[in-house]
Design an enzyme around this catalytic site. Structure first.
Site, PDB file in Angstrom:
ATOM      1  N   TYR A  13     -13.457  -3.774  10.557  1.00 58.08           N
ATOM      2  CA  TYR A  13     -12.115  -3.176  10.604  1.00 58.08           C
ATOM      3  C   TYR A  13     -11.455  -3.420  11.966  1.00 58.08           C
ATOM      4  CZ  TYR A  13      -8.653   0.639  10.057  1.00 58.08           C
ATOM      5  OH  TYR A  13      -7.505   1.388   9.960  1.00 58.08           O
ATOM      6  N   ALA A  26     -10.465  -7.057  12.312  1.00 60.94           N
ATOM      7  CA  ALA A  26      -9.264  -7.365  11.522  1.00 60.94           C
ATOM      8  C   ALA A  26      -8.016  -6.818  12.206  1.00 60.94           C
ATOM      9  CB  ALA A  26      -9.395  -6.780  10.119  1.00 60.94           C
ATOM     10  N   LYS A  27      -8.088  -5.589  12.677  1.00 61.11           N
ATOM     11  CA  LYS A  27      -6.909  -4.960  13.289  1.00 61.11           C
ATOM     12  C   LYS A  27      -6.582  -5.603  14.634  1.00 61.11           C
ATOM     13  CE  LYS A  27      -5.951  -1.851  10.080  1.00 61.11           C
ATOM     14  NZ  LYS A  27      -4.717  -1.943   9.296  1.00 61.11           N
ATOM     15  N   ILE A  81      -5.011   9.796  11.418  1.00 56.56           N
ATOM     16  CA  ILE A  81      -3.966  10.290  10.514  1.00 56.56           C
ATOM     17  C   ILE A  81      -4.636  10.884   9.264  1.00 56.56           C
ATOM     18  CG2 ILE A  81      -1.826   9.708   9.291  1.00 56.56           C
ATOM     19  CD1 ILE A  81      -1.720   9.116  12.335  1.00 56.56           C
ATOM     20  N   ASP A 129      -2.314  -6.874  -5.900  1.00 56.59           N
ATOM     21  CA  ASP A 129      -3.490  -6.710  -5.046  1.00 56.59           C
ATOM     22  C   ASP A 129      -3.300  -7.656  -3.860  1.00 56.59           C
ATOM     23  OD1 ASP A 129      -5.949  -6.908  -3.797  1.00 56.59           O
ATOM     24  OD2 ASP A 129      -7.098  -6.924  -5.662  1.00 56.59           O
ATOM     25  N   VAL A 130      -3.124  -7.111  -2.666  1.00 62.63           N
ATOM     26  CA  VAL A 130      -2.844  -7.977  -1.510  1.00 62.63           C
ATOM     27  C   VAL A 130      -4.037  -8.869  -1.166  1.00 62.63           C
ATOM     28  CG1 VAL A 130      -1.150  -6.345  -0.560  1.00 62.63           C
ATOM     29  CG2 VAL A 130      -3.498  -6.336   0.316  1.00 62.63           C
ATOM     30  N   GLY A 177       0.838  -1.215   0.000  1.00 59.77           N
ATOM     31  CA  GLY A 177       0.000   0.000   0.000  1.00 59.77           C
ATOM     32  C   GLY A 177       0.861   1.249   0.000  1.00 59.77           C
ATOM     33  N   ALA A 178       1.912   1.222  -0.833  1.00 58.64           N
ATOM     34  CA  ALA A 178       2.913   2.302  -0.797  1.00 58.64           C
ATOM     35  C   ALA A 178       2.566   3.475  -1.713  1.00 58.64           C
ATOM     36  CB  ALA A 178       4.286   1.734  -1.180  1.00 58.64           C
ATOM     37  N   SER A 231      -4.286  -0.495  14.147  1.00 61.84           N
ATOM     38  CA  SER A 231      -5.081   0.729  14.330  1.00 61.84           C
ATOM     39  C   SER A 231      -5.500   0.803  15.782  1.00 61.84           C
ATOM     40  CB  SER A 231      -6.330   0.688  13.456  1.00 61.84           C
ATOM     41  OG  SER A 231      -7.210   1.734  13.827  1.00 61.84           O
TER      42      SER A 231
HETATM   43  P1  NAI Z   1      -5.112   5.089   2.199  1.00 56.16           P
HETATM   44  O1  NAI Z   1      -6.467   4.661   1.795  1.00 56.16           O
HETATM   45  O2  NAI Z   1      -4.697   6.499   2.014  1.00 56.16           O
HETATM   46  O3  NAI Z   1      -4.009   4.159   1.536  1.00 56.16           O
HETATM   47  C1  NAI Z   1      -4.132   2.770   1.566  1.00 56.16           C
HETATM   48  C2  NAI Z   1      -3.091   2.145   0.726  1.00 56.16           C
HETATM   49  O4  NAI Z   1      -3.337   0.746   0.676  1.00 56.16           O
HETATM   50  C3  NAI Z   1      -3.104   2.654  -0.695  1.00 56.16           C
HETATM   51  O5  NAI Z   1      -1.766   2.698  -1.180  1.00 56.16           O
HETATM   52  C4  NAI Z   1      -3.915   1.578  -1.409  1.00 56.16           C
HETATM   53  O6  NAI Z   1      -3.599   1.487  -2.780  1.00 56.16           O
HETATM   54  C5  NAI Z   1      -3.453   0.347  -0.675  1.00 56.16           C
HETATM   55  N1  NAI Z   1      -4.370  -0.763  -0.813  1.00 56.16           N
HETATM   56  C6  NAI Z   1      -5.653  -0.854  -0.411  1.00 56.16           C
HETATM   57  N2  NAI Z   1      -6.168  -2.031  -0.761  1.00 56.16           N
HETATM   58  C7  NAI Z   1      -5.179  -2.707  -1.396  1.00 56.16           C
HETATM   59  C8  NAI Z   1      -5.093  -3.972  -1.986  1.00 56.16           C
HETATM   60  N3  NAI Z   1      -6.135  -4.814  -2.031  1.00 56.16           N
HETATM   61  N4  NAI Z   1      -3.920  -4.350  -2.544  1.00 56.16           N
HETATM   62  C9  NAI Z   1      -2.849  -3.529  -2.525  1.00 56.16           C
HETATM   63  N5  NAI Z   1      -2.869  -2.310  -1.976  1.00 56.16           N
HETATM   64  C10 NAI Z   1      -4.030  -1.902  -1.427  1.00 56.16           C
HETATM   65  O7  NAI Z   1      -5.001   4.668   3.736  1.00 56.16           O
HETATM   66  P2  NAI Z   1      -3.983   5.109   4.894  1.00 56.16           P
HETATM   67  O8  NAI Z   1      -4.705   6.025   5.780  1.00 56.16           O
HETATM   68  O9  NAI Z   1      -2.672   5.503   4.337  1.00 56.16           O
HETATM   69  O10 NAI Z   1      -3.858   3.710   5.662  1.00 56.16           O
HETATM   70  C11 NAI Z   1      -2.704   2.902   5.659  1.00 56.16           C
HETATM   71  C12 NAI Z   1      -2.823   1.898   6.786  1.00 56.16           C
HETATM   72  O11 NAI Z   1      -2.945   2.575   8.029  1.00 56.16           O
HETATM   73  C13 NAI Z   1      -4.046   0.983   6.677  1.00 56.16           C
HETATM   74  O12 NAI Z   1      -3.714  -0.312   7.094  1.00 56.16           O
HETATM   75  C14 NAI Z   1      -5.023   1.624   7.656  1.00 56.16           C
HETATM   76  O13 NAI Z   1      -5.948   0.696   8.140  1.00 56.16           O
HETATM   77  C15 NAI Z   1      -4.069   2.114   8.733  1.00 56.16           C
HETATM   78  N6  NAI Z   1      -4.615   3.153   9.573  1.00 56.16           N
HETATM   79  C16 NAI Z   1      -4.931   4.396   9.072  1.00 56.16           C
HETATM   80  C17 NAI Z   1      -5.451   5.361   9.916  1.00 56.16           C
HETATM   81  C18 NAI Z   1      -5.799   6.735   9.447  1.00 56.16           C
HETATM   82  O14 NAI Z   1      -6.291   7.533  10.271  1.00 56.16           O
HETATM   83  N7  NAI Z   1      -5.563   7.101   8.203  1.00 56.16           N
HETATM   84  C19 NAI Z   1      -5.694   5.094  11.336  1.00 56.16           C
HETATM   85  C20 NAI Z   1      -5.311   3.781  11.752  1.00 56.16           C
HETATM   86  C21 NAI Z   1      -4.802   2.848  10.893  1.00 56.16           C
END
Ligand code: NAI
Length: 246
Positions: A154, A157-158, A187, A62-63, A12-13, A141
């Protein structure tokens, strides 16, 4: 520190927290392999890292397709001859109150946020054990610690990621592999962008740090936990949330 460059995978980079982590690990001198669903969204990440003097590789994966994920991870270890750091960051939300949550929404979130983490860790464990070195960092999370209304799938899972990570820490600890969870709070990313401003306004006063977090706040923690010097830190859940979950 080994003289070889450490190889790190970040799932998810393409954006948000994962992108911040990838850039930070590259600055730390790692060869960073960024994964996301499509290459389009990753090429700018690679260009950014390379123009800053770092090393990067990108893979479309796709993970949620766990067979493809396993093959991709094994491929990285083969191509680069090692795999030192695995950051399982990719994640999705399908929020809704439990009364109205469909089986499909539950399964989709469990598949991407938990099953993929299990599969990636399993695939990474072989090269890491062989090297007698590894750093697994799973992005959890605060919802997985405290629960959160509207996020049954969610939060489950977490929370599962925490149990999985602690088990891996116990199984792989004797082989020099650590496994920890970084649990972000609120975040600012695309994931939280569509939350109503009203909710954000209500949350900030409850955060002791009095601000929402940035991807870089999470990347800072991942940088330390994945460093060579963090070998005695394992099986921990580190909330990076400005104090929100205290
Ligand atoms: P985001 O939605 O901005 O980015 C998510 C990333 O994961 C993207 O690069 C997307 O392409 C990728 N992704 C999603 N499904 C995918 C799949 N099936 N295969 C490959 N890549 C996939 O989300 P964010 O906020 O950057 O979240 C990143 C991590 O942090 C997640 O695990 C989220 O649950 C966790 N998180 C985020 C919080 C927040 O407040 N933004 C709070 C707590 C946890």
């Amino acid at each position: 520190m080994s003289t070889e460059r450490r190889v790190a995978i970040v799932t998810g980079a393409s954006r948000g927290i994962g992108r911040a982590i990838a850039k930070r690990l590259a600055r730390d001198g790692r060869l960073v392999v960024g994964m996301a669903r499509s290459l389009d969204t990753l090429t700018s990440l690679r260009d950014e890292i390379v123009s800053a003097g770092g090393q990067a590789d990108i893979i479309a994966c796709d993970v949620g397709d766990t067979a493809a994920l396993a093959a991709a991870i094994e491929g990285v270890a083969e191509k680069h001859g090692r795999l030192d750091i695995l950051v399982n960051n990719a994640g999705i939300t399908r929020d809704g109150l439990i009364l109205r949550m469909s089986d499909e929404d539950f399964d989709a979130v469990l598949n991407v946020n938990l099953r993929s983490v299990f599969v990636a860790c399993r695939s990474a464990s072989r090269p890491m054990m062989r090297q007698k070195f590894g750093r697994i960092v799973n992005i959890g999370s605060v919802s997985g610690i405290t629960g959160n209304a509207g996020q049954a799938n969610y939060a489950a899972a977490k929370a599962g990621v925490i149990g999985l990570t602690k088990t891996i820490a116990k199984e792989l600890g004797p082989k020099g592999v650590t496994a920890n969870v970084i649990a972000p709070g609120f975040i600012e990313t695309d994931m939280t962008a569509n939350l109503a401003q009203m909710i954000k306004d209500q949350v900030v006063p409850q955060i002791p740090a009095r601000r929402v977090g940035q991807g870089e706040d999470i990347a800072e923690a991942v940088s330390y936990v994945s460093s060579d010097g963090a070998g005695y830190l394992t099986g921990q859940v580190i909330a990076v949330d400005g104090g929100l979950s205290m």
